[in-house]
Every structure is written in structure tokens, then in C-alpha cells.
Design an enzyme around this catalytic site. Structure first.
Site, PDB file in Angstrom:
ATOM      1  N   ARG A  43       0.817  -1.224   0.000  1.00  0.00           N
ATOM      2  CA  ARG A  43       0.000   0.000   0.000  1.00  0.00           C
ATOM      3  C   ARG A  43       0.850   1.273   0.000  1.00  0.00           C
ATOM      4  O   ARG A  43       0.460   2.282   0.568  1.00  0.00           O
ATOM      5  CB  ARG A  43      -0.969   0.021   1.179  1.00  0.00           C
ATOM      6  CG  ARG A  43      -1.995  -1.105   1.156  1.00  0.00           C
ATOM      7  CD  ARG A  43      -3.021  -0.879   0.060  1.00  0.00           C
ATOM      8  NE  ARG A  43      -4.107  -1.855   0.116  1.00  0.00           N
ATOM      9  CZ  ARG A  43      -5.261  -1.622   0.747  1.00  0.00           C
ATOM     10  NH1 ARG A  43      -5.470  -0.494   1.345  1.00  0.00           N
ATOM     11  NH2 ARG A  43      -6.198  -2.540   0.732  1.00  0.00           N
ATOM     12  N   ARG A  47      -3.219   6.437  -0.014  1.00  0.00           N
ATOM     13  CA  ARG A  47      -3.732   7.590   0.722  1.00  0.00           C
ATOM     14  C   ARG A  47      -2.780   8.269   1.684  1.00  0.00           C
ATOM     15  O   ARG A  47      -3.102   9.319   2.214  1.00  0.00           O
ATOM     16  CB  ARG A  47      -5.000   7.184   1.464  1.00  0.00           C
ATOM     17  CG  ARG A  47      -6.141   6.932   0.510  1.00  0.00           C
ATOM     18  CD  ARG A  47      -7.288   6.304   1.215  1.00  0.00           C
ATOM     19  NE  ARG A  47      -6.876   5.032   1.790  1.00  0.00           N
ATOM     20  CZ  ARG A  47      -7.634   4.283   2.568  1.00  0.00           C
ATOM     21  NH1 ARG A  47      -8.823   4.689   2.875  1.00  0.00           N
ATOM     22  NH2 ARG A  47      -7.183   3.137   3.030  1.00  0.00           N
ATOM     23  N   ARG A  56      -6.156  11.760  -7.460  1.00  0.00           N
ATOM     24  CA  ARG A  56      -7.352  10.925  -7.346  1.00  0.00           C
ATOM     25  C   ARG A  56      -8.642  11.731  -7.137  1.00  0.00           C
ATOM     26  O   ARG A  56      -9.735  11.174  -7.252  1.00  0.00           O
ATOM     27  CB  ARG A  56      -7.204   9.954  -6.160  1.00  0.00           C
ATOM     28  CG  ARG A  56      -6.576   8.598  -6.437  1.00  0.00           C
ATOM     29  CD  ARG A  56      -7.468   7.648  -7.211  1.00  0.00           C
ATOM     30  NE  ARG A  56      -8.861   7.662  -6.785  1.00  0.00           N
ATOM     31  CZ  ARG A  56      -9.351   7.028  -5.735  1.00  0.00           C
ATOM     32  NH1 ARG A  56      -8.568   6.295  -4.989  1.00  0.00           N
ATOM     33  NH2 ARG A  56     -10.623   7.099  -5.442  1.00  0.00           N
ATOM     34  N   ASP A  92      -6.437  -3.002  -7.670  1.00  0.00           N
ATOM     35  CA  ASP A  92      -7.057  -3.562  -6.460  1.00  0.00           C
ATOM     36  C   ASP A  92      -7.361  -5.033  -6.713  1.00  0.00           C
ATOM     37  O   ASP A  92      -7.551  -5.441  -7.865  1.00  0.00           O
ATOM     38  CB  ASP A  92      -8.339  -2.821  -6.077  1.00  0.00           C
ATOM     39  CG  ASP A  92      -8.766  -3.188  -4.658  1.00  0.00           C
ATOM     40  OD1 ASP A  92      -8.236  -2.580  -3.711  1.00  0.00           O
ATOM     41  OD2 ASP A  92      -9.585  -4.110  -4.489  1.00  0.00           O
ATOM     42  N   TYR A 167     -14.820 -11.773   0.137  1.00  0.00           N
ATOM     43  CA  TYR A 167     -15.604 -10.584  -0.242  1.00  0.00           C
ATOM     44  C   TYR A 167     -16.880 -10.971  -0.993  1.00  0.00           C
ATOM     45  O   TYR A 167     -17.945 -10.388  -0.779  1.00  0.00           O
ATOM     46  CB  TYR A 167     -14.760  -9.628  -1.097  1.00  0.00           C
ATOM     47  CG  TYR A 167     -13.749  -8.854  -0.273  1.00  0.00           C
ATOM     48  CD1 TYR A 167     -14.160  -7.836   0.589  1.00  0.00           C
ATOM     49  CD2 TYR A 167     -12.391  -9.133  -0.343  1.00  0.00           C
ATOM     50  CE1 TYR A 167     -13.244  -7.133   1.360  1.00  0.00           C
ATOM     51  CE2 TYR A 167     -11.467  -8.428   0.422  1.00  0.00           C
ATOM     52  CZ  TYR A 167     -11.901  -7.435   1.269  1.00  0.00           C
ATOM     53  OH  TYR A 167     -10.995  -6.742   2.038  1.00  0.00           O
TER      54      TYR A 167
HETATM   55  O1  CP3 Z   1       0.016  -1.618  -2.486  1.00  0.00           O
HETATM   56  C1  CP3 Z   1      -0.200  -0.680  -3.277  1.00  0.00           C
HETATM   57  O2  CP3 Z   1       0.229   0.464  -3.084  1.00  0.00           O
HETATM   58  C2  CP3 Z   1      -0.914  -0.978  -4.580  1.00  0.00           C
HETATM   59  C3  CP3 Z   1      -2.308  -0.801  -4.586  1.00  0.00           C
HETATM   60  C4  CP3 Z   1      -3.261  -1.733  -3.845  1.00  0.00           C
HETATM   61  C5  CP3 Z   1      -4.554  -1.292  -3.488  1.00  0.00           C
HETATM   62  N1  CP3 Z   1      -5.242  -2.362  -3.000  1.00  0.00           N
HETATM   63  C6  CP3 Z   1      -5.058   0.074  -3.675  1.00  0.00           C
HETATM   64  C7  CP3 Z   1      -6.220   0.522  -2.893  1.00  0.00           C
HETATM   65  C8  CP3 Z   1      -3.168  -3.075  -3.495  1.00  0.00           C
HETATM   66  C9  CP3 Z   1      -1.982  -4.009  -3.616  1.00  0.00           C
HETATM   67  C10 CP3 Z   1      -4.431  -3.457  -2.965  1.00  0.00           C
HETATM   68  C11 CP3 Z   1      -4.754  -4.828  -2.546  1.00  0.00           C
HETATM   69  C12 CP3 Z   1      -5.935  -5.058  -1.716  1.00  0.00           C
HETATM   70  N2  CP3 Z   1      -7.194  -4.541  -1.843  1.00  0.00           N
HETATM   71  C13 CP3 Z   1      -5.978  -6.007  -0.680  1.00  0.00           C
HETATM   72  C14 CP3 Z   1      -4.818  -6.870  -0.260  1.00  0.00           C
HETATM   73  C15 CP3 Z   1      -3.857  -6.089   0.545  1.00  0.00           C
HETATM   74  C16 CP3 Z   1      -4.245  -5.921   1.970  1.00  0.00           C
HETATM   75  O3  CP3 Z   1      -4.361  -4.774   2.398  1.00  0.00           O
HETATM   76  O4  CP3 Z   1      -4.406  -6.943   2.644  1.00  0.00           O
HETATM   77  C17 CP3 Z   1      -7.265  -6.012  -0.137  1.00  0.00           C
HETATM   78  C18 CP3 Z   1      -7.766  -6.853   1.014  1.00  0.00           C
HETATM   79  C19 CP3 Z   1      -8.040  -5.083  -0.894  1.00  0.00           C
HETATM   80  C20 CP3 Z   1      -9.473  -4.739  -0.730  1.00  0.00           C
HETATM   81  C21 CP3 Z   1      -9.593  -3.303  -0.423  1.00  0.00           C
HETATM   82  N3  CP3 Z   1      -9.582  -2.313  -1.373  1.00  0.00           N
HETATM   83  C22 CP3 Z   1      -9.654  -2.667   0.855  1.00  0.00           C
HETATM   84  C23 CP3 Z   1      -9.697  -3.401   2.185  1.00  0.00           C
HETATM   85  C24 CP3 Z   1      -9.660  -1.285   0.640  1.00  0.00           C
HETATM   86  C25 CP3 Z   1      -9.619  -0.159   1.655  1.00  0.00           C
HETATM   87  C26 CP3 Z   1     -10.953   0.444   1.894  1.00  0.00           C
HETATM   88  C27 CP3 Z   1     -10.807   1.782   2.600  1.00  0.00           C
HETATM   89  O5  CP3 Z   1     -11.078   2.794   1.954  1.00  0.00           O
HETATM   90  O6  CP3 Z   1     -10.435   1.768   3.794  1.00  0.00           O
HETATM   91  C28 CP3 Z   1      -9.623  -1.084  -0.761  1.00  0.00           C
HETATM   92  C29 CP3 Z   1      -9.580   0.202  -1.476  1.00  0.00           C
HETATM   93  C30 CP3 Z   1      -8.224   0.612  -1.923  1.00  0.00           C
HETATM   94  N4  CP3 Z   1      -7.353  -0.181  -2.612  1.00  0.00           N
HETATM   95  C31 CP3 Z   1      -7.635   1.890  -1.754  1.00  0.00           C
HETATM   96  C32 CP3 Z   1      -6.378   1.844  -2.376  1.00  0.00           C
HETATM   97  C33 CP3 Z   1      -5.378   2.949  -2.519  1.00  0.00           C
HETATM   98  C34 CP3 Z   1      -8.285   3.068  -1.077  1.00  0.00           C
HETATM   99  C35 CP3 Z   1      -9.177   3.741  -2.079  1.00  0.00           C
HETATM  100  C36 CP3 Z   1      -9.097   5.208  -2.030  1.00  0.00           C
HETATM  101  O7  CP3 Z   1      -8.002   5.801  -1.959  1.00  0.00           O
HETATM  102  O8  CP3 Z   1     -10.182   5.788  -2.199  1.00  0.00           O
END
Ligand code: CP3
Length: 360
Positions: A43, A47, A56, A92, A167
Site C-alpha cells: 500500500r 492515501r 485521485r 485492487d 468478499y
Molecule cells: O500496495 C499498493 O500500493 C498498490 C495498490 C493496492 C490497493 N489495494 C489500492 C487501494 C493493493 C496491492 C491493494 C490490494 C488489496 N485490496 C488487498 C490486499 C492487501 C491488503 O491490504 O491486505 C485487499 C484486502 C483489498 C481490498 C480493499 N480495497 C480494501 C480493504 C480497501 C480499503 C478500503 C478503505 O477505503 O479503507 C480497498 C480500497 C483501496 N485499494 C484503496 C487503495 C489505494 C483506497 C481507495 C481510495 O483511496 O479511495
């Protein structure tokens, strides 16, 4: 046109001097000597960075993932800012599932939310296989990135079948995975059909990224730690092993990561990974004993420690590096993703510290 996965094997068998296949990150994954311990952060693109929030603004998450130029910019931001040893594709885990026709959204502050949860064989049948044209935006983004990144490797990724299934079955994020476990135990035929379909989708998604030039792949089984080892071996491992095994000859290292997986580390390595990601709960020397000498480890600074005074962060980074000395290869990372409120300057200092402390 895309090159074949087999073609990439040549890239790995005969790495030229320099280039991403000879980078400290890929070398550490392969348990080869490194000039310094490589570091990146799960990640890292996201953010915690003001420049991320700026680009974004007003663009929904899934839509952002489908714009190759925007993906390229967001993926490069942490490389520029922190000097990390690898980039990770901005995307994602639910992107390929959406491409397979599942109606879902990523809700800010919540995560993926699925309109109609998957609970029956008929529900499973509605999830299509994907072909490369369904995710052509990923192919394009990876190609743009590989051209921009030069010697810095790009990590591709996918969600593992179990975490994706969680999910889909729950309909959204879940603390106890109750419906997922009820389906797994109560209707194993539906469960294995669902995981089989997700295995195909995951593999297709990773192959697109490998064919477009990523230097490594990470399979995120973030929620596998909710399972006992016996259930993991019975209901999950065979599917993850199919994904990882199918990529054995793809010429790129495979990283397998989950959270709360202390009891599963051996099994997660057996699933076919070159590198096992370890969360902050298990010291890397103990993890290495469980994983064995044939695999490198990745991790495992507690992401919450980054909020403590610098002296504490420094001591914890040095502790992780000390414990990693027992491992046959080490990629420094956090034990899970960067928390959104993290001060990005602390991340930059951690990168510099890992490099300085491990350069001989
Ligand atoms: O690692 C990186 O920087 C690359 C980008 C990345 C994202 N999601 C961007 C994202 C990666 C590798 C993921 C994987 C992901 N997504 C996982 C596995 C990694 C982990 O954390 O265990 C999981 C479980 C998800 C599902 C998911 N998508 C979640 C739990 C969330 C967060 C929700 C929140 O807003 O709290 C997302 C959304 C997400 N994926 C964001 C980002 C940058 C946030 C969206 C935003 O900025 O509006």
C-alpha cells in the site's frame, strides 16, 4: 501484441548486467547476494501521499484503476518520493472480479462491496472467466510503467482465491468470515466451484501482468489467517497452489502473503511461493524456521510502529533486520499495508535506514 509467458523465462535465465531481473529486490527474492536489503511497502501507492489524493480527487477507485496514465502516475509516486526498491502496480484485488461481470464497488472507508453475494452454484456460474481483453487497461499500464521504471522492478499482484471469495460470499469486508466458513463447510461443492473459478480469474489476471513485463508477482491472501491450518490445507491451499504452480515457469519470483498467518507459514510456502510474506506478529527468525531454507521472507515492521517517535522506529527496523539475518533472503516491508494516516516522511527515512544499515 503480448509476448508469451514462456518468453519471459529467457529474460530470467540470462539476466543482463543491470535491469530489473538483476535488481536487489529480485535477487533477494531468489536468495542471491544483494548489495543492500531491498525495501518496498505494501500500500505504498495510496492515501498516505498528498500527491496521490490530489490526482485521485473526484475519480472513483475502480475508475482510477482503469486509466493507464493515472495508474502509471500513482504507481511512480512512492518510487520518486521514497526511493523504494520496487514499484507495485496501482490496482485492487477486486479489479479482475469486476472484469468478470460481478457487480461491485469499492466504497471509501469500507472496501469492496458486492451487490449480490455469491452463495449458490447458480451464483458461481454467473461469474465469467476473463480474457486479456477484459483487462487491457492493466496490460497498457504495465507496459507504460516498465518503460518508465528502467532498472526498478514492478510488482504485479492479485488477490488469492480465498480472500476474493470472502468478499464475494460475505458481500463486503468481514470480521469473522461467518458466511464464508459456513459455505466452505456446509456446501463444499459450491465452495470448490467458486474457488476454481476464482483461480482461473486470478491466473489470467497475473498472466496479463507477467506478459506485459512485471518483474515479480504477489498473491495477497490477506484474510487466510482466519483459518485453522487444517481448513487452510483442505479448502484453500490446493487452489492457491494451482495459481502459484502454473506460474512456476513464468520467470518471475512469486510472493505469497497473508495476515495473522503464524500457523500457516509452512503451508503458504508449500503452496509454491519463492517468498513468504510475514506479518508483524511472528519474528522473522521464527518464521524462517517454519517456512524452511528454500524460500525468502518478506516483512515485517508493524505499520503502527511508524506512529511512534523516530528512535522507536529505528530500533524496530534494526530488530527486524537482525531477525532477518537468519533468513536465506529478505525483502524488507511492513507486516501489512501502510495505514492512511502515516507520515510519508517516516517511510522515506525507513528506506534510507534499511539501505544504510545493510550496505556492506
Ligand atoms: O500496495 C499498493 O500500493 C498498490 C495498490 C493496492 C490497493 N489495494 C489500492 C487501494 C493493493 C496491492 C491493494 C490490494 C488489496 N485490496 C488487498 C490486499 C492487501 C491488503 O491490504 O491486505 C485487499 C484486502 C483489498 C481490498 C480493499 N480495497 C480494501 C480493504 C480497501 C480499503 C478500503 C478503505 O477505503 O479503507 C480497498 C480500497 C483501496 N485499494 C484503496 C487503495 C489505494 C483506497 C481507495 C481510495 O483511496 O479511495
Amino acid at each position: 501484441m503480448t509476448t508469451t509467458t514462456a518468453g519471459n523465462a529467457a529474460r530470467d535465465d540470462h539476466p543482463g548486467p543491470g535491469g530489473p531481473a538483476d535488481s536487489p529486490f529480485v535477487r533477494a527474492c531468489r536468495r542471491k547476494p544483494v548489495p543492500h536489503t531491498p525495501v518496498w511497502f505494501m500500500r505504498q501507492a495510496g492515501r498516505s501521499l498528498p500527491e496521490y489524493r490530489e490526482v485521485r480527487a473526484g475519480i472513483p477507485m475502480l475508475e482510477s484503476c482503469r486509466r493507464p496514465e493515472l495508474v502509471t502516475e500513482i504507481t511512480l509516486q512512492p518510487v520518486r518520493r521514497h526511493g523504494v526498491d520496487a514499484a507495485i502496480l496501482f490496482s485492487d484485488i477486486v479489479v479482475p472480479v469486476a472484469a468478470a461481470g460481478v457487480d461491485l464497488d469499492i466504497v471509501p472507508g469500507t472496501g469492496p462491496v458486492v451487490a449480490e453475494p455469491v452463495r449458490t452454484l447458480a451464483d458461481v456460474d454467473r461469474i465469467r472467466a476473463i480474457d486479456p481483453s477484459d483487462v487491457s487497461f492493466v496490460d497498457e499500464a504495465v507496459r507504460l510503467l516498465v518503460a518508465e521504471l528502467g532498472d526498478t522492478p514492478l510488482i504485479g499482484f492479485a488477490g488469492a482465491p480465498f480472500t476474493l471469495a470472502s468478499y464475494l460470499v460475505e458481500g463486503g469486508p468481514s470480521r469473522n468470515h461467518v458466511r464464508t466458513k459456513a459455505l466452505m463447510h456446509g456446501a463444499p461443492d459450491v465452495w470448490h466451484a467458486l474457488l476454481g473459478r476464482l483461480t482461473e480469474i486470478t491466473l489470467a489476471f497475473l498472466r496479463v501482468q507477467i506478459d506485459a513485463g512485471v518483474s515479480a508477482v504477489q498473491l495477497f491472501d490477506s484474510w487466510a489467517g482466519a483459518l485453522s491450518e487444517a481448513d487452510y490445507r483442505r479448502f484453500v491451499l490446493p487452489h492457491s497452489a494451482t495459481v502459484l504452480g502454473a506460474l512456476a515457469d513464468a520467470g518471475v519470483p512469486r510472493i505469497h502473503f497473508g495476515v495473522g498467518t503464524a500457523e500457516l507459514l509452512g503451508a503458504m510456502g508449500e503452496a509454491g511461493a519463492d517468498v513468504v510474506g510475514v506479518d508483524w506478529r511472528t519474528p522473522l527468525d521464527a518464521a524462517t524456521v517454519r517456512i524452511g531454507p528454500d524460500r525468502a521472507v518478506q516483512g515485517n515492521l508493524d505499520p503502527a510502529v511508524l506512529f511512534a517517535p523516530w528512535e522507536v522506529v529505528e530500533a524496530e527496523v534494526r530488530r527486524v533486520l537482525g531477525e532477518a539475518a537468519a533468513a536465506p533472503g529478505h525483502v524488507f516491508n511492513l507486516g501489512h499495508g501502510v495505514l492512511p494516516e502515516t507520515d510519508p516522511e517516516v517511510l522515506t527515512r525507513v528506506v534510507a535506514l534499511v539501505h544504510e544499515a545493510t550496505t556492506s
